[in-house]
Write a protein that holds these residues in place. Sequence first.
Motif: not given
Length: 542
Positions: A158-160, A163-166, A423-429
């Motif tokens: 998921q993109l969104e 602070l609580t979702r992964h 903590d390892s990365g994020f979706w580059r939206d």
Amino acid sequence: MPRRGLILQTRTHWLLLGLALLCSLVLFLYLLECAPQTDGNASLPGVIGENYGKEYYQALLQEQEEHYQTRATSLKRQIAQLKQELQEMSEKMRSLQERKNVGANGIGYQGHKEQAPSDLLEFLHSQIDKAEVSIGAKLPSEYGVIPFESFTLMKVFQLEMGLTRHPEEKPVRKDKRDELVEVIEAGLEVINNPDEDDEQEDEDGPLGEKLIFNENDFVEGYYRTERDKGTQYELFFKKADLMEYRHVTLFRPFGPLMKVKSEMIDITRSVINIIVPLAERTEAFAQFMQNFRDVCIHQDKRIHLTVVYFGKEGLSKVKSILESVTSESNFHNYTLVSLNEEFNRGRGLNVGARAWDKGEVLMFFCDVDIYFSAEFLNSCRLNAEPGKKVFYPVVFSLYNPAIVYANQNVPPPVEQQLVHKKDSGFWRDFGFGMTCQYRSDFLTIGGFDMEVKGWGGEDVHLYRKYLHGDLIVIRTPVPGLFHLWHEKRCADELTPEQYRMCIQSKAMNEASHSHMGMLVFREEIETHLRKQAYRTNSEAVG
């Protein structure tokens, strides 16, 4: 008489032996049926090569338990649906009988209530026509597109996040789990019991029996919701021993699921031309070619590579790397284009697209710091269609491994860093550089804007062109596409807008919110630890 008794005894002996063998065979088949099935798509905890401990097996047991709970829920729902269908069939039979009796009595009046279901069905179909399912909608900017979220049997990407979702998680809420299970079952129902208007051919199994798909044949799915129309689902199924995929599109117009189409997709002959613009960065290119060799040459085998190199410095090294791959793997499907000019990504991709002279082809615009899997290449093929769809996957961007793995002496190998964690990365939206689209669509829309110089901007311009047109833009996070961390340098020659975008990208690429906080408050943390140590020593002495 003794001889006759002996024959009878022998026959009885063989009969008992046959019954025993039959019972053993039935027991063996029962055990096979009850044995837990392994899910090749489910990710198992732990890192390759390490000794698995108690936590690993607990996680494995939990995974299996959730699988069986999902299966049990699925069976219960199917039973409930069968009961409902039986009840509906009984009501239809009763209604037909009543109509027959009414016709016999000479009464032909149809009340308003019988017209209501027709009106409702017409409204639901109008919701599908208004939604962006069969044709793309013209949007004012990149912020107007509604991205998909992808899912498998066990996980949602998921993109969104908030602070609580992964970025990758199991659907915790029961309603979300039930929704996805229902959608997969509806897709299976469409495939296993096709209508006459479905674009698919009946296939037989190896023994001539009807080919039946089940939930283990589900590969991946995407979904998105248009708030005033409904939820769209794109589902892909594949048998392990077949080459073709089954694609089912469903739409829930804030009511029952409605089938939009069901089709067979054959991607066995679909060649992808991977186009990589490059200037210097020969070490990164060597790492890229290692992944290319493993995925494209050894696994996929339907790839052409086009490298557009800017400048003279490092060109000989790039040629040497390509020649080495050619000699080791007998791979000759590549093109190296040399441009003696300043690096311009849009210019490089334009040149790479036009360098192909063999007609229509699916293109994947890629950067040298991208790591992709064989599954992603199939997603690329499944989600791009000439004159119809372009694919803009959302990349999972990895943070600085020196910060993520600061508690280790050396960061682990790249293959072990490819995990979807906060903590390892994020979706580059906010990035639109990685895309799969057909050459004809790219040329028709005019390619990249050559007025954009330096870092960033050219990919957004191309993305906006598609949003302003009639093609459907498939925008979704995909688990098999990673952006590897590398140090960014924002040049002074950039325009203020480009420099701001570069700095923003640099900051977001470095570390997660929590890790950045640990760095910012490092002195405060160290002071606290010193005070704690002093207090502990004082109490020990006292």
